[in-house]
Design a protein around this motif. Structure first.
Motif, PDB file in Angstrom:
ATOM      1  N   ALA A  64       5.450  38.488  -7.115  1.00 59.50           N
ATOM      2  CA  ALA A  64       4.274  37.620  -7.251  1.00 59.50           C
ATOM      3  C   ALA A  64       4.291  36.865  -8.582  1.00 59.50           C
ATOM      4  CB  ALA A  64       3.007  38.449  -7.151  1.00 59.50           C
ATOM      5  N   THR A  65       3.556  35.775  -8.591  1.00 56.18           N
ATOM      6  CA  THR A  65       3.410  34.942  -9.781  1.00 56.18           C
ATOM      7  C   THR A  65       1.938  34.836 -10.131  1.00 56.18           C
ATOM      8  OG1 THR A  65       5.343  33.650  -9.152  1.00 56.18           O
ATOM      9  CG2 THR A  65       3.838  32.638 -10.707  1.00 56.18           C
ATOM     10  N   LEU A  66       1.656  34.872 -11.414  1.00 55.62           N
ATOM     11  CA  LEU A  66       0.286  34.705 -11.890  1.00 55.62           C
ATOM     12  C   LEU A  66       0.134  33.352 -12.571  1.00 55.62           C
ATOM     13  CD1 LEU A  66      -0.329  38.210 -13.524  1.00 55.62           C
ATOM     14  CD2 LEU A  66      -0.888  37.459 -11.195  1.00 55.62           C
ATOM     15  N   LEU A  67      -1.040  32.778 -12.454  1.00 54.15           N
ATOM     16  CA  LEU A  67      -1.388  31.562 -13.171  1.00 54.15           C
ATOM     17  C   LEU A  67      -2.049  31.987 -14.475  1.00 54.15           C
ATOM     18  CD1 LEU A  67      -3.089  29.675 -10.199  1.00 54.15           C
ATOM     19  CD2 LEU A  67      -0.719  29.469 -10.985  1.00 54.15           C
ATOM     20  N   ALA A  68      -1.726  31.292 -15.563  1.00 56.46           N
ATOM     21  CA  ALA A  68      -2.299  31.616 -16.868  1.00 56.46           C
ATOM     22  C   ALA A  68      -2.468  30.330 -17.661  1.00 56.46           C
ATOM     23  CB  ALA A  68      -1.389  32.579 -17.624  1.00 56.46           C
ATOM     24  N   LEU A  69      -3.435  30.320 -18.543  1.00 60.21           N
ATOM     25  CA  LEU A  69      -3.630  29.168 -19.414  1.00 60.21           C
ATOM     26  C   LEU A  69      -2.521  29.109 -20.453  1.00 60.21           C
ATOM     27  CD1 LEU A  69      -7.458  29.297 -20.202  1.00 60.21           C
ATOM     28  CD2 LEU A  69      -6.272  27.768 -18.635  1.00 60.21           C
ATOM     29  N   SER A  70      -2.066  27.921 -20.743  1.00 62.21           N
ATOM     30  CA  SER A  70      -1.141  27.722 -21.866  1.00 62.21           C
ATOM     31  C   SER A  70      -1.980  27.549 -23.126  1.00 62.21           C
ATOM     32  CB  SER A  70      -0.296  26.472 -21.627  1.00 62.21           C
ATOM     33  OG  SER A  70      -1.132  25.318 -21.691  1.00 62.21           O
ATOM     34  N   ASP A  71      -1.314  27.454 -24.268  1.00 59.44           N
ATOM     35  CA  ASP A  71      -2.054  27.191 -25.509  1.00 59.44           C
ATOM     36  C   ASP A  71      -2.820  25.876 -25.415  1.00 59.44           C
ATOM     37  OD1 ASP A  71      -1.131  29.559 -26.602  1.00 59.44           O
ATOM     38  OD2 ASP A  71       0.490  28.600 -27.733  1.00 59.44           O
ATOM     39  N   TYR A  81     -10.976  21.295 -13.416  1.00 59.07           N
ATOM     40  CA  TYR A  81     -11.718  22.094 -14.388  1.00 59.07           C
ATOM     41  C   TYR A  81     -12.044  23.500 -13.877  1.00 59.07           C
ATOM     42  CZ  TYR A  81     -15.412  23.737 -17.431  1.00 59.07           C
ATOM     43  OH  TYR A  81     -16.168  24.509 -18.265  1.00 59.07           O
ATOM     44  N   PRO A  82     -12.503  23.676 -12.625  1.00 59.03           N
ATOM     45  CA  PRO A  82     -12.813  25.038 -12.185  1.00 59.03           C
ATOM     46  C   PRO A  82     -11.622  25.994 -12.262  1.00 59.03           C
ATOM     47  CG  PRO A  82     -13.799  23.453 -10.691  1.00 59.03           C
ATOM     48  CD  PRO A  82     -12.894  22.680 -11.616  1.00 59.03           C
ATOM     49  N   VAL A  83     -10.413  25.485 -12.070  1.00 58.15           N
ATOM     50  CA  VAL A  83      -9.224  26.335 -12.171  1.00 58.15           C
ATOM     51  C   VAL A  83      -9.040  26.786 -13.619  1.00 58.15           C
ATOM     52  CG1 VAL A  83      -6.706  26.386 -11.914  1.00 58.15           C
ATOM     53  CG2 VAL A  83      -8.127  25.319 -10.145  1.00 58.15           C
ATOM     54  N   LEU A  84      -9.120  25.855 -14.558  1.00 59.58           N
ATOM     55  CA  LEU A  84      -8.986  26.215 -15.980  1.00 59.58           C
ATOM     56  C   LEU A  84     -10.103  27.158 -16.414  1.00 59.58           C
ATOM     57  CD1 LEU A  84      -8.006  22.870 -17.747  1.00 59.58           C
ATOM     58  CD2 LEU A  84      -6.548  24.825 -17.245  1.00 59.58           C
ATOM     59  N   SER A  85     -11.322  26.815 -16.058  1.00 57.11           N
ATOM     60  CA  SER A  85     -12.467  27.629 -16.452  1.00 57.11           C
ATOM     61  C   SER A  85     -12.378  29.032 -15.852  1.00 57.11           C
ATOM     62  CB  SER A  85     -13.755  26.929 -16.015  1.00 57.11           C
ATOM     63  OG  SER A  85     -14.878  27.672 -16.382  1.00 57.11           O
ATOM     64  N   ASP A 132      -9.914  27.741  -1.738  1.00 57.73           N
ATOM     65  CA  ASP A 132      -8.857  28.447  -1.027  1.00 57.73           C
ATOM     66  C   ASP A 132      -7.572  28.421  -1.854  1.00 57.73           C
ATOM     67  OD1 ASP A 132      -6.991  26.225   0.009  1.00 57.73           O
ATOM     68  OD2 ASP A 132      -8.965  25.547   0.685  1.00 57.73           O
ATOM     69  N   ARG A 133      -6.667  29.317  -1.530  1.00 62.06           N
ATOM     70  CA  ARG A 133      -5.419  29.477  -2.274  1.00 62.06           C
ATOM     71  C   ARG A 133      -4.622  28.175  -2.335  1.00 62.06           C
ATOM     72  NH1 ARG A 133      -0.530  29.692  -0.891  1.00 62.06           N
ATOM     73  NH2 ARG A 133      -1.003  29.983   1.304  1.00 62.06           N
ATOM     74  N   THR A 134      -4.569  27.453  -1.225  1.00 64.55           N
ATOM     75  CA  THR A 134      -3.800  26.204  -1.171  1.00 64.55           C
ATOM     76  C   THR A 134      -4.364  25.176  -2.148  1.00 64.55           C
ATOM     77  OG1 THR A 134      -3.302  26.646   1.138  1.00 64.55           O
ATOM     78  CG2 THR A 134      -2.961  24.403   0.374  1.00 64.55           C
ATOM     79  N   THR A 135      -5.672  25.059  -2.198  1.00 65.65           N
ATOM     80  CA  THR A 135      -6.311  24.116  -3.124  1.00 65.65           C
ATOM     81  C   THR A 135      -6.049  24.524  -4.564  1.00 65.65           C
ATOM     82  OG1 THR A 135      -8.016  23.605  -1.491  1.00 65.65           O
ATOM     83  CG2 THR A 135      -8.512  23.067  -3.794  1.00 65.65           C
ATOM     84  N   VAL A 136      -6.165  25.813  -4.864  1.00 62.84           N
ATOM     85  CA  VAL A 136      -5.884  26.298  -6.217  1.00 62.84           C
ATOM     86  C   VAL A 136      -4.443  25.986  -6.586  1.00 62.84           C
ATOM     87  CG1 VAL A 136      -5.629  28.365  -7.663  1.00 62.84           C
ATOM     88  CG2 VAL A 136      -7.670  28.081  -6.234  1.00 62.84           C
ATOM     89  N   THR A 137      -3.518  26.237  -5.685  1.00 62.68           N
ATOM     90  CA  THR A 137      -2.096  25.987  -5.953  1.00 62.68           C
ATOM     91  C   THR A 137      -1.842  24.514  -6.245  1.00 62.68           C
ATOM     92  OG1 THR A 137      -1.434  27.881  -4.609  1.00 62.68           O
ATOM     93  CG2 THR A 137       0.231  26.182  -5.002  1.00 62.68           C
TER      94      THR A 137
END
Length: 158
Positions: A93-100, A41-45, A65-70
């Motif tokens: 680089a790559t970005l993380l983004a929410l899908s629909d 949830y914290p990643v989505l939020s 940390d980055r590894t945990t997020v990944t």
């Protein structure tokens, strides 16, 4: 020694900011939802607040940390709640983004949170609830935590 208002507020904030308090709240918000739990949830939020971010930048935002997020992002991507996209400012680089679907899940959790807050304030006089909301916003905007959002992503917060 008497407690000051600052002491009382600091004590209450300490309870709110405890990792265990957040984990319990996240578990409550995500109960019964597929592919999202108190860990993801914290990643989505965080992505909902900031918009697309690198794993490292998002990690700084959500305190991981980055590894945990990944690792958590991999899980969310497999579930269709998150997508990876090229960084327009850095082709490597790559970005993380929410899908629909990720946005839809976040809408559910935010509704649950708003409903829980409304329920907890149900016995308060409406004037007190409105004053609390106004004063809390003022405290967040002008209090000791205001400096936290003065970085490069300040305008991105909702």
């Amino acid at each position: 020694m008497t407690n000051t208002t600052g002491d009382d507020i600091a004590d209450a904030l300490g309870l709110l900011l405890r990792r265990s308090t957040r984990a319990r709240l996240h578990a409550r918000l995500t109960d019964g939802l597929e592919a999202v739990d108190d860990l993801t949830y914290p990643v989505l939020s965080g992505l909902a607040r900031t918009g697309p971010r690198s794993a490292a930048d998002l990690g700084r935002e959500v305190g991981l940390d980055r590894t945990t997020v990944t690792r958590r992002a991999d899980h969310l991507e497999r579930a269709g709640l998150l997508k990876r996209q090229p960084d327009p400012n850095d082709g490597r680089a790559t970005l993380l983004a929410l899908s629909d679907d990720g946005h839809a899940v976040l809408a559910v959790t935010r509704r649950r949170l708003a409903d829980a807050i409304e329920d907890s304030l149900a016995t308060w006089p409406q004037a007190d609830s409105l004053a609390f909301a106004r004063l809390l916003r003022r405290f967040v905007d002008q209090g000791p935590f205001a400096f936290v959002d003065q970085g490069p992503f300040a305008a991105d917060h909702d």
